[in-house]
Design a protein around this motif. Structure first.
Motif, mmCIF file in Angstrom:
data_model
loop_
_atom_site.group_PDB
_atom_site.id
_atom_site.type_symbol
_atom_site.label_atom_id
_atom_site.label_comp_id
_atom_site.label_asym_id
_atom_site.label_seq_id
_atom_site.Cartn_x
_atom_site.Cartn_y
_atom_site.Cartn_z
ATOM 1 N N GLY A 152 -3.137 5.187 -2.789
ATOM 2 C CA GLY A 152 -2.190 5.001 -3.719
ATOM 3 C C GLY A 152 -1.428 3.784 -3.801
ATOM 4 N N HIS A 153 -0.601 3.478 -3.067
ATOM 5 C CA HIS A 153 0.123 1.935 -3.162
ATOM 6 C C HIS A 153 -1.014 0.864 -2.492
ATOM 7 N N THR A 154 -1.762 1.400 -1.572
ATOM 8 C CA THR A 154 -2.894 0.948 -0.742
ATOM 9 C C THR A 154 -3.969 1.654 -0.871
ATOM 10 N N THR B 46 3.737 3.230 7.844
ATOM 11 C CA THR B 46 3.149 4.065 6.668
ATOM 12 C C THR B 46 2.323 3.336 5.909
ATOM 13 N N HIS B 47 1.877 1.862 6.172
ATOM 14 C CA HIS B 47 0.910 1.059 5.573
ATOM 15 C C HIS B 47 0.898 -0.309 6.145
ATOM 16 N N HIS B 48 0.037 -1.035 5.768
ATOM 17 C CA HIS B 48 -0.250 -2.398 6.400
ATOM 18 C C HIS B 48 0.709 -3.639 6.072
ATOM 19 N N HIS B 49 1.281 -3.618 4.936
ATOM 20 C CA HIS B 49 2.045 -4.697 4.516
ATOM 21 C C HIS B 49 2.815 -5.241 5.400
ATOM 22 N N GLY B 50 3.168 -6.530 5.377
ATOM 23 C CA GLY B 50 3.801 -7.392 6.217
ATOM 24 C C GLY B 50 5.254 -7.006 6.270
ATOM 25 N N ASP B 51 5.997 -6.481 5.325
ATOM 26 C CA ASP B 51 7.166 -6.112 5.265
ATOM 27 C C ASP B 51 7.507 -4.661 5.848
ATOM 28 N N HIS B 52 6.563 -4.066 6.333
ATOM 29 C CA HIS B 52 6.600 -2.762 6.997
ATOM 30 C C HIS B 52 6.063 -2.761 8.457
ATOM 31 N N THR B 53 5.104 -4.058 8.737
ATOM 32 C CA THR B 53 4.459 -4.041 10.057
ATOM 33 C C THR B 53 4.829 -5.227 10.761
ATOM 34 N N GLY C 212 7.297 5.684 2.682
ATOM 35 C CA GLY C 212 6.728 4.158 2.543
ATOM 36 C C GLY C 212 6.869 3.781 1.168
ATOM 37 N N ASP C 213 5.828 2.787 0.830
ATOM 38 C CA ASP C 213 5.773 2.107 -0.488
ATOM 39 C C ASP C 213 5.068 3.181 -1.637
ATOM 40 N N LEU C 214 4.873 4.388 -0.988
ATOM 41 C CA LEU C 214 4.191 5.363 -2.369
ATOM 42 C C LEU C 214 5.602 5.755 -3.373
#
Ligand SMILES: [Zn+2]
Length: 317
Positions: free
Chosen positions: A178-180, A106-113, A197-199
């Motif tokens: 949005g969030h990123t 959903t986006h690049h942050h380490g807790d998602h990738t 995701g983190d939206l």
């Protein structure tokens, strides 16, 4: 060896006051020091609707679809919890190789990738928005030297990506910052389930990653559009929720979070107008009407208000 029991108890109770997520996010912020053992987690699989489910352990909520002809995964948490997720999905699918058709980030942050490398062996392709690889590189440049290098998507998209998996159609879409600067939402069209995701943060202060291109104003517009675009019975999956509160929520929760972000902007604007400095504005104890939002680690009202201040006072928004 002698153990100072009194000191142990004091340290333990202090540690308990901080949620596992907050502790992990705080560790991510630490620029140096020895690698820390992640806190223990309880992996939980929960059905959502029509072959779609969620996995929670540590980091952003993982979404998945398993039907008789396909497997789709949304986000990968961290390497250690990704392994727990893959093992569980293999049991659920009850067939030889898992054969994941696609993993969306959903986006690049380490807790998602951070678990991309673990999923990769069982996955045909990892797909994310076009900005994700450069944002992963940017985040890696400021990560501790001991951090594992990022595993990038195999393919990216600018606006949308549609995938068939058995009798389900899944569409990822990008609606601006949005969030990123690179968030996608993932729609399971027949299940009426949307992974945000983190939206979407549920009853928890969000991170606003302005360095990665976040925009609170456009984030509000995305949530507005999201609430309008999908059927009324849609179940939305939040990247993070209050401890103990499930991250699968309804449209009302999406609008509530939109109202939270709007209120953060309105509060900050009002304080700027009456001459308050950034530090004083960001020191607010609570956002009126949203006192139930949980904070901790890097997820704080202070962080949101600082970013709102920067966004509202920027020469080029
Ligand atoms: Zn995030």
């Amino acid at each position: 060896m002698h153990i100072d029991r009194r000191r142990f108890i004091v340290l333990s109770s202090g540690a308990l006051a901080v949620s596992p997520l907050a502790r992990v996010l705080a560790q991510q912020q630490t620029p140096a020091g020895p690698p820390q053992t992640p806190p223990p987690v309880t992996p939980v699989f929960a059905d959502v609707r029509r072959n779609v489910g969620i996995f929670t352990a540590r980091g952003g909520t993982i979404g998945y679809l398993i039907n008789k002809d396909g497997v789709v995964v949304v986000d990968t948490q961290y390497a250690d919890t990704a392994k727990l997720c893959v093992d569980g999905l293999k049991q659920k699918a009850s067939r030889g190789p898992l054969g994941i058709d696609i993993v969306f980030n959903t986006h690049h942050h380490g807790d998602h990738t951070g678990g991309n490398g673990v999923f990769k062996a069982d996955t045909k392709k990892i797909v994310a928005h076009a900005k994700v690889p450069e944002l992963q590189k940017m985040a890696a440049a400021s990560a501790p030297a001991t951090a594992a290098p990022p595993v990038f998507p195999d393919a990216t998209f600018d606006k949308t990506w549609t995938e068939k998996a058995g009798d389900e159609t899944i569409t990822a879409s990008y609606n601006g910052p949005g969030h990123t600067g690179g968030d996608a939402i993932i729609h399971f069209e027949r299940a009426h389930v949307v992974h945000m995701g983190d939206l979407l943060f549920h009853e928890r202060h969000p991170r606003v990653d302005r360095a990665a291109g976040a925009s609170i104003r456009n984030w509000v517009a995305i949530l507005e559009k999201t609430a309008k675009d999908f059927p009324a019975d849609t179940i939305f999956i939040a990247g993070h929720s209050r401890d103990g509160v499930p991250p699968a929520v309804d449209r009302k929760a999406v609008l509530h979070f939109r109202d939270y972000l709007s209120a953060a902007l309105a509060f900050t604007q009002k304080e700027i107008a009456r001459g308050q400095a950034k530090d004083a504005i960001a020191a607010a104890a609570a956002l009126p009407g949203f006192e139930n939002y949980q904070g901790g680690g890097v997820l704080t009202l202070k962080g949101v208000l600082e970013n709102a201040y920067d966004e509202l006072t920027a020469k080029t928004p």
